[in-house]
Design an enzyme around this catalytic site. Structure first.
Site, short mmCIF file in Angstrom:
data_model
loop_
_atom_site.label_atom_id
_atom_site.label_comp_id
_atom_site.label_asym_id
_atom_site.label_seq_id
_atom_site.Cartn_x
_atom_site.Cartn_y
_atom_site.Cartn_z
N GLY B 198 0.82 -1.21 0.00
CA GLY B 198 0.00 0.00 0.00
C GLY B 198 0.86 1.25 0.00
CD GLU B 454 -2.82 -4.46 9.12
OE1 GLU B 454 -2.67 -4.43 10.35
OE2 GLU B 454 -3.04 -3.46 8.43
#
Lengths: 704, 704
Positions: B198, B454
């Site tokens: 990201g 995550e």
């Protein structure tokens, strides 16, 4: 460190998913081409489908591509329009049945195209055929060529802003004006605005409007009217207001619109008058068989059940290939292997995707049966109507009752399951499943409206479930047998009175599971019937009704799968099908409804736990061995799967990377908005940006 | 027919959802402002949140709008960049805690913004803080101002194309070159390409790269390195190849990228060396407490659990208001009413949405507790580390074990439940839920990656479940009590040996349900422990591990909800909270895991059926009475909900129509592609288009 150049230069060996996939194919125990014929119902249908795939993958305009995942709304609509224009050539040149099969297949990758054409050729024309006289059908559809997507483009004006599921409650009015021999179509208030009308925003020249027939102040209920929306120059007709309904969750290629009529006048004969007729003086002739007009809506439901099969086939193929090619961590069951463990060799991963593989087989066979059942039912009824044989008509209507229940239960249950299948298979592909180029994102967003339209799933489920409960009430109260697809309910008394308990693993055959499912359905329905009678409310048993609808759908699928296995001619096909059937019944039936099986005393708690902790993992493992040939059997080619990670040869990493680079030019190293970014990062201090007005010096000056 | 003009002209009365909503508010038994303070944990926090909502709804750049649902990928990224630039002003000017609260709130409507900033300020900086020395943190984050999103923009280089969940398996190498005192960062093959990073595609100037430390041919495992990606002119550094990862299912505002390093050299001190140290000669000093470096990842998990609460609050608010305002059909339980029945008064509709309302309360209270638990744990540990008190460090580590289990179980369970909540509430809004302007579509597509990143939910669930099973093994084998959040397992022996059976409805109190849940967890864990020992495999009990993780998460929530109800000071708040608790435990706990409760002999089958057929409908009905004030208590304003059908005053039809017209100019009656459409409809005959080559005349000529 060995540097070597193959397709790319590597300084150490990278992943090798291609070999993994090849190993699976080497271990196939059956020929996917044989299996494909079984799933599709016949070798002829299977071959026809492959011919269509070939035609589609070659067609410059109809073929899907990764660019489809990146279109803006406007681009999407433009593309859909180009594809429609291309499809008009096929509709004029190939048999209607082939054309529909082509359209159904294309719907898997371009649902916007599918629904734009289906609204016109399906809903609009079926509505005219179902509700109009032969002359009306001939005029609007044949003479005006709308059945070839020519001259006219029709849309389907049923839903309103205030009424969706309750179509009988629409509030648009069609008031007969005896003076001029016209109907006045009017939208009385915002709630009656026609809403979501596919094709209305830009394409449609006509709508079949569902509106309340009002004559001399009397409301005769909702009838259908052909209303011109645009003239020959494609300009809006006077009194017609139309707008684009705007952005949607998916299906951005469809120009859904809203329509408001302000006293729009149409000739009396624009009302569809097969059943209900209005004469010159406003006298209404109400039909005895108006229910027949609803049968035309069933084609859509049957189609959506079939869509569920094909979309599941697509994503279980992708997820299975990914699970074979992808390695991650090391399983403590495979400590002898050098490499990391393939996802598909983890028990949990098998449990996540194998049940959907089995379900897809059940869906394929079940929806092929439903398609045939639909065709036969419609044909029998059409023949009877053509011969004006009232007895035959009523006999045919009995079959349509089965079709109503089956299609309602299957449309709702299967579209829901497909939603879950896309979600779970996407998650099973990890981060790669979130890339647009894997295909999941667009398909999910496009798909889920299937759970809502043409019969909201809960409404359909309640409808099917209500019939089951009513059947049980009839059977128990009147002690009679019933026919049709719910005939198995006839054994209700026996199922209720006799103790029936699955206790041992050996009992879990397809035939016993089918029986257990019947016992459960009877017990749930009987309990619901009692509750319904006690509370005098059907709404009080709505939960049970939807549950029954799901159980009935699984009964239909399990029965079909069981018969197909028994009918299979090649022993290797029969063998693997029996394994798939077992997995389907253990997971999608016995485990999915475990609480009910246990609580209604159909399955012993101990057995239910054993199913979960022992039998399901064993069964997953059995099917896992043939997983790749099983998904190869769906025979969906790469160009159709349109997934960077689901390619046939398993070369997913290189393919995925190539797609990413092709569609996102890496030579553009800065974004168009890069200056904003750089300006933000390189901004001056707070003090300088505040022109030092908050500094001590300023403070001193200001306070002096 | 009465024609009247209010906001619009109507020729007959239209729907009136505003009155319906007002009636609900008139019947409120409590003040939503009081309840808001309870849900958020304190009046101060509740007030802070409202102040932030006000600031956001006024901010010209940060405020959401319906246009957000129509952005192309490029526009989306541009908007996100503008919002980031705006947020840099806040990060410099408000307390860090307020800034994070602001960001967390914004994440509900702009998850792309949320994650872009979180990757930089959360993952990148936390990684440096967690793995780097104080000097390294001061240099990269304070001196270089990256903690204020200035000068540097950091991204988080953990995931690779070939490795996601198994971060310890990444294949990027960092080889020490003793000669030059540098590390050489290299991507050996395509599988080691950094993937999904990201901010990499366009924003990042630096990455913390996870790479294998190689010194003199020895692999020391994965460590972290700060690697510059772009120079001060924002041009790519030599040897660094970066590209845009392209279109995604959602979060199109994030510039995810891929990175390949071709022998990129960085100074030795760019390696983060809080724990693992490499000296000038290449000697490695391996840390005793490297596990501490992973604690910095927990903030993300805690945040995602909280996100789950707020996103559910948003959509249950919209769906509840819609269900009150929308009328459809007539319920057979309300035949006395003149109008059609409000959706919310159907038992099935209550059953579809009320359980999510109760769940959202449980999530709100539970995640507030988790946030506090996280803050305390981190503070205790930081204090101990600052004091270099090894004993205190080990004591604090015990608390972090609880936090690991709780955050893993809650992150995975709640993000999954939120996914289901968005899906079900969307479907409960029928066709309106499919409109982009209702907010569901974009949020769903943006949301679901939370289940994957995550810590993939299944991987996290397995991890939490494994701890539970290990705890049970310790308790049963060593006969000791354990501490922390799984302390309830200490009663395992009693729960296993003593018969425990919920038989009667009166037993279904919160405290008994909590006990029942503990008994179930113990029994599932004990059975799994036995299986694990027998098969000598943890992978063989992966299904049970994920199940246990879910059960533990619900235990955490139920316990919190129960305590909050007991602690509530105003009786009217306590009363309605007790009803919400009851609904939560009946539906989300006892019904959701009914099969297990029944099969593990914790709940009698008859009681389980009664829960389903009687108690759940009753409980839904009880909560339904206060449904509107209960969702008003989330205090999310219209500008934040950003849903055309979810507005506070209930005026959904007029508002929705206005939004549609505002964003889709109805004066443009033809589409940009209209000529293609018209050309297609007005095409000539097949014969003319084939230049009459297939006609009889041509045939005669050709055959003569």
């Amino acid at each position: 460190m060995v540097i070597q150049s193959k397709s790319l230069v590597s300084t150490s060996p990278g992943p090798d998913p291609v070999t993994s996939i090849a190993e699976e194919r080497a271990n196939a125990t059956f020929d996917p081409v044989d299996m494909h014929a079984v799933i599709e119902g016949s070798p002829e249908k299977a071959q026809k489908i492959l011919e269509l795939y070939q035609s589609l993958e070659r067609d410059p305009i109809l073929a899907p591509g990764y660019h489809d995942y990146e279109l803006s709304r406007d681009e999407n609509r433009e593309q859909t329009t180009a594809r429609i224009a291309r499809m008009t050539q096929y509709v004029e040149n190939e048999p209607y049945e082939d054309f529909w099969r082509r359209l159904n297949l294309m719907t898997v990758y371009d649902p916007s195209l599918g629904i734009r054409i289906s609204v016109n050729l399906g809903l609009f024309i079926n509505c005219i055929r179902g509700n109009g006289t032969e002359a009306q059908y001939n005029y609007w559809c044949v003479e005006k060529e709308s059945r070839h997507m020519k001259q006219l483009w029709g849309c389907f004006g049923m839903t309103e802003l205030g009424h969706g599921s309750n179509a009988a409650g629409v509030e648009t009015t069609a008031t007969f004006d005896e003076k001029s021999d016209e109907f006045i179509i009017n939208t009385p208030h915002i709630g009656a605005t026609k809403w979501w009308i596919g094709g209305a925003a830009h394409s449609a020249t006509h709508v079949v409007a569902y509106a309340r027939l009002i004559i001399k102040g009397k409301d005769y209920g909702v009838k259908t009217f052909v209303v011109p929306l645009r003239d020959a120059r494609h300009q809006l007709m006077p009194g017609v207001a139309i707008g684009d309904i705007g952005s949607k969750m998916g299906r951005e290629g469809v120009d859904n619109g809203w329509i408001q009529f302000s006293k729009v006048r149409i000739p009396r004969f624009f009302m569809l008058q097969k059943f209900c007729k209005v004469d010159r003086s406003g006298k209404v002739d109400l039909p005895p068989l108006e229910q027949l007009s609803y049968i035309s809506l069933l084609q859509g439901r049957v189609g959506m059940a079939s869509d569920s099969y094909r979309i599941c086939a697509r994503f279980i193929t992708i997820a299975t290939r990914y699970a074979v090619g992808r390695r991650q961590f090391k399983s403590d069951q495979r400590e002898d292997e050098k490499e990391e463990t393939q996802l598909i060799n983890y028990p949990l991963h098998q449990r996540r995707i194998m049940p959907y593989l089995a379900l897809t087989y059940a869906m394929g066979l079940g929806t092929d049966r439903l398609e045939r059942q639909h065709a036969e039912t419609v044909k029998t009824l059409d023949d009877a109507v053509a011969k004006k044989n009232e007895k035959a008509i009523y006999a045919a209507l009995a079959n349509t009752k089965s079709l109503f229940v089956d299609s309602a239960a299957l449309k709702s249950t299967l579209t829901w399951l497909a939603e879950q299948c896309i979600t779970e298979t996407r998650q099973a592909c990890g981060g790669s499943g979130y890339s647009a180029y894997s295909g999941f994102g667009k398909s999910y967003a496009d798909w889920v409206v299937q759970c809502t339209w043409e019969g909201d799933n809960n409404v359909l489920g309640m409808s099917a479930g209500r019939t089951l409960i009513k059947n049980i009430q009839t059977i128990l109260e009147k002690d009679i047998k019933i026919k049709g697809s719910t005939a198995y309910l006839s054994d209700a008394k026996e199922y209720l009175n006799r103790k029936y308990y699955l206790k041992r693993e050996e009992q879990l055959t397809a035939i016993e599971a089918l029986r257990a499912l019947e016992v459960l359905i009877v017990r749930v329905a009987a309990a619901a019937a009692e509750k319904q009678e006690k509370l005098e409310s059907w709404d009080a048993v709505s939960y049970e009704r939807v549950l029954l609808s799901k159980l009935h759908a699984h009964h239909y699928l399990l029965e079909t799968l069981f018969l197909a296995t028994r009918k299979a001619q090649k022993p290797e096909i029969a063998y693997v099908l029996s394994k798939v059937t077992k997995l389907y019944l253990l997971t999608n039936v016995l485990e999915a409804f475990a609480r009910d099986f246990v609580s209604y005393a159909v399955v012993k708690p101990q057995l239910s736990l054993a199913i979960s902790s022992k039998l399901v993992p064993e069964s997953c493992l059995e099917v896992r061995g043939q997983a790749v040939p099983l998904v190869d059997s769906f025979q969906q080619p790469d160009g159709f799967l349109n997934s960077a990670i689901g390619v046939y040869d398993g070369n997913m990493y290189e393919n995925y990377f190539k797609v990413v680079k092709t569609h996102n030019d890496p030579t553009k190293t800065k974004a168009p908005y890069s200056l904003d970014l750089e300006d933000m990062l390189n901004r001056g201090s707070i003090q300088s940006r505040a022109r030092f007005e908050n500094d001590i010096e300023a403070s001193k000056k200001l306070s002096s």
